[in-house]
Design a protein around this motif. Sequence first.
Motif, short mmCIF file in Angstrom:
data_model
loop_
_atom_site.label_atom_id
_atom_site.label_comp_id
_atom_site.label_asym_id
_atom_site.label_seq_id
_atom_site.Cartn_x
_atom_site.Cartn_y
_atom_site.Cartn_z
N GLU A 162 0.88 -1.16 0.00
CA GLU A 162 0.00 0.00 0.00
C GLU A 162 0.92 1.22 0.00
O GLU A 162 1.89 1.25 0.77
N ARG A 173 -4.14 6.81 0.50
CA ARG A 173 -3.26 5.71 0.14
C ARG A 173 -3.95 4.82 -0.88
O ARG A 173 -5.17 4.81 -0.98
N PHE A 201 -3.43 1.05 -3.51
CA PHE A 201 -2.74 -0.17 -3.88
C PHE A 201 -1.62 0.25 -4.83
O PHE A 201 -1.87 0.95 -5.81
N VAL A 261 -4.79 -4.44 0.92
CA VAL A 261 -4.32 -4.92 -0.39
C VAL A 261 -4.48 -6.43 -0.54
O VAL A 261 -4.78 -6.92 -1.62
#
Lengths: 315, 566, 257
Positions: free
Chosen positions: C11, C34, C36, C71
């Motif tokens: 991430e 934030r 992936f 993720v």
Amino acid sequence: MTRILVFLEHDENGVTDLSLQALALAGSLGGEVEALLVGQSLAAAVEVALAHGAAQVLTVEHATLANYLAGPVSSVVAAVVTERDPVLVLFQASTVGNDLAPLTAGRLEAACLVDCDGVERAGNSWRLLRTEFDARVRAAYQPEGTGPVLVTLKDGVAEVRATAGGGDVIPLDLSPAGGATGEVLRREVVKKTVNLKDARVIVGGGAGVGSRENFALLERLAEKLGGEIGATRASVDAGWVSAERQIGQTGVTVKPDLYIACGISGAVQHLVGIRDARTVVGINSDPSAPIFRVSHYRIVGDLTSVVPKLIELLG
Amino acid sequence: MVTSENFYQDNPDLRFVMEQMVDWAAIFAMRGDTGHAEAPFDSVEEAREANLDMLSDPIGTIAAQRIAPRAEDVDRLGCRLENGQVIFSEPLQRNLDDLREAQLTGLTMDPAYGGIGFSKTFYSAAVELVSRADASLMNFFGLQGIADTIQQFASDEIKNEILPDMASGLLSGAMVLTEADAGSDLSAVRTRSLLEAEENPDGDWTLTGSKRFITNGCGDVLLVLARSEDPAKYGGGRGLSFFLVTRGERVQIRRIEEKLGIHGSPTCEIYFDKAPARLIGRRGHGLTRYTAWLMAAARLGVAAQSVGISEAALREAEAYANDREQFGKKIAELPAVAVMLAEMRVATEASRALLYATSTFVDLQEGAEKLGLNVEEKKYGRAADLLTPMVKYYTSELCNMVTSTAIQVHGGNGFMKDYPVERLFRDARITNIYEGTSQIQVDWAVVRLVRGELTAILEPYAGRVWEDIELAELAERLHDSRPLLDQATACLKQRGPEYRDLMARRVVDMALDHYVGWLLLAQAEKWRYKRKVVRRFLADALPRLRMNHEIVMGDRTLDLERLVEA
Amino acid sequence: MSYHIIVVVREVWDTRDLVGEPLGLDGVLKPLPRRFDPEDLNSLEQALQIKDREGGSVTVLSVGQPGEVDVLRECLYRGADEAFRVTTDEDLDTGARAALLAAAIRRIGAHDLVLLGVSVPEGENSLLAGELAGRLGHAQLTYVDSLTELVPGQVTCRREIEMGSEFVRLPLPAVLALGVYLLKDDPRTPRAAKAMLKLKLKKAPIPEWSAAELGLAGEPRRMRLAGLTALPQRNVETHDVDAGSEAALAALLRDIR
């Protein structure tokens, strides 16, 4: 005396400019500068290294090292580092250095940082500088513990400096670790025929150009303006334009007076290459494309209609 | 084109309606999504989160990142007919692949057949999101009602054979209703279905005849309305049954239409040449029961499509107006443009409010039906029956207004294909025509209004106390408009069918202005920004209510509508 | 032939909307959304495509607790078979993370490929891939833009280099760091989450391993972030040029020549 080892990249044109910059930086840090050359037929490269500040040049010649490949070269570099015990090992921030340094660090369990644009002494240790977050922040790193520090260096870290020369050449009798390592089947590399670095006007094309035919439009515009064609990795990948024209992270960094970005969305990987352009004109059908954040002139529209109009106006 | 990464996350109004206005607890409870041992979710919160999360990803992401960027190409390339085969363009095929791979082809279907089994309210939001990206794709994505119809009325054998492949997106469907001479009046359908083996009344039918204006007529599973009974014995709608025909050589696509808009959706003329067909449900119920059911779902789908198109046009216009400078300032700051933008925004948010209020009633009705709660089923059913034609009419007409205004905001540029509003305007134009024209919707709605079926829907607002002074003042004004609506409705009842038809739209408009006013006022309780929206809405709606009241109560006659020199 | 592929996912800060002053008054980077890591997502797609084509399995692995994006779960929603999380309380440097990942990969067992992205947003670049391959003793290739051939025991990749590309054959197992430049509707574009998987795996347990459970005593820190300074940003004043107006384009040409 502290020893700094500099891994030198070389190709048919000799030792790369980035490698000579690394040698110059090593010289400015004070200490004993050793250069490392790995490959085959190294005589010419050895001379260049000696003429650019290397007190000693270590050579490892081996048939299997003729074409760079991370595995075998890294096993050799790791062995050299273990034997020579340098405090700092400098590589280039290229697709070789950034491939080799981390792998070697992993093998040695040593400290490593890639893409540095400055190295300074800080007491007994080093201060490593790096530009991060879309070139908005300069970060300083401090290696900790003992053992060598492996660093890859970006273009512009030092001025290449010729010196008197006259150091020693030390051939090392090392061969790559055994076992299957893989092989480079072929390289599709273009010969450098343009000098984008010094071009005053560049017309750049990205994924949004859409086709080779549309790229021809860009070529006509560049011709009218007396400039060169530049490209993003995506359009090189698509086969619309030659790799020598790639600007950005793994391509060249340019500083033209005028950069016309056509169909370029503005990924960080590309923007780092055009940061020093004096005037940027963005042409993109997406008004929210990041390229417009760095554009002095913003044309929201379809480049297949805008570019012909510009060509026509130029007469 | 205005780009985004996620059409759900970037839409504060849709999120607000989904997260704060929709009564998920009631919907889940009635549908059995929560609250019992075998329920798919442990709690309302969990079910709600799963629904909203699905709207955000994959639906919101696919709409924004995949479908929307292809919309221009889909429109330009259209569909082709080659040797009797409908050929999709490459970007359209990619859209369909993306929807299938993300498992978005069985959203409302029963999990027993491989569907997700979500509510109509959820589905409306999904259709809105997809339509904002590409209105024409809704005619594939929005056909999940066909599978629902099969699930509702077909035999277990047919269900087991067809539904899993429809859920997985392997098979697509079409509703095959209209003919050259049977459009709005489906009781005139002539396609014949003959029983080949009279001694076996359960099977072996064949269909002969042609059908026109069939959206996705090249689909694999066709639900066909056809005449099965002897016209001498059972004329009109009573002689029609519903059949399932699968694609084969006896189903021939003769042509596809050249259309003004929704180019990504092939509109086919089909000829059935003694095509083998299977009866769905009971003979003679084709139009009255099954088509009505299917059309209700389709109307809600078109309403959601309309809201999606309006949203897209509104965004294009707002972005353009905040970008374009004339007379030394952004045109959005010019009062004449600001007015247009406000009208578009109010229309879009009002449409959305009504869409989800209606969808909720549909869910409550369907849930109540499944649970066998007769009183609730009747109550919610009446609301859904009235509001479904109203929302289809309202959102599609406003969608036409919004896309037209979006072009106006763009000026000369808007008339050019360089800007997406040109396509949005063309795509919008079908929404108030297909699945029943606005006039048909108004006709359906007014009958129910005259029967007094809005009263129960308005009931929660009748005695409600608004603690906030500003809202209470607005509520007062809305209350004051109620007698006007009641008088106009009573007037229609009193003056007979011909006058009712003449004034139907006026009274439906009054009902809409009044009811949507309450919906927006309720929104204003939960979001301060909405106070401006409801004020702006009422500033136009209340005078419009008074005007329509005056017209309805006046002495206009049908004669006045026939302006021919005698 | 089937292949077992491990994908390492991260991430990262989403720097795309970073405008204005990047640092707060405390000299720390202002909070950003934030996401992936896009290159890791490209790597996952590559792994899933191999699985779709050849069979086998895709196992995903990450270090640390999820922040805004889980993720690992996102990978499961896209069709990864298994996910493992290495837990840690510390803010580790890349080398220490590589040590944890290498131990976890050994724990997962036999595999043909370890894929991850050349991570651009935070400047990590190819570092994690090399540190990992070095510790695992695997063959390694970075800046891979496509896998051109995969047969039992070896993989051939196209790799980006200066002025072109090279085709390299490696023995398996190998660590590949992908750097993919996607065109419109590129077949390498990562797939979206799958609706049914999302419903099914919302609460699926993800096994967690601590450093101690992986048999590591704790990796020493070798690189410390000593400070951040904001770089002066070139202020660009953007002038709009109407694409449809010949006069505006002519004026532009006068300005820039």
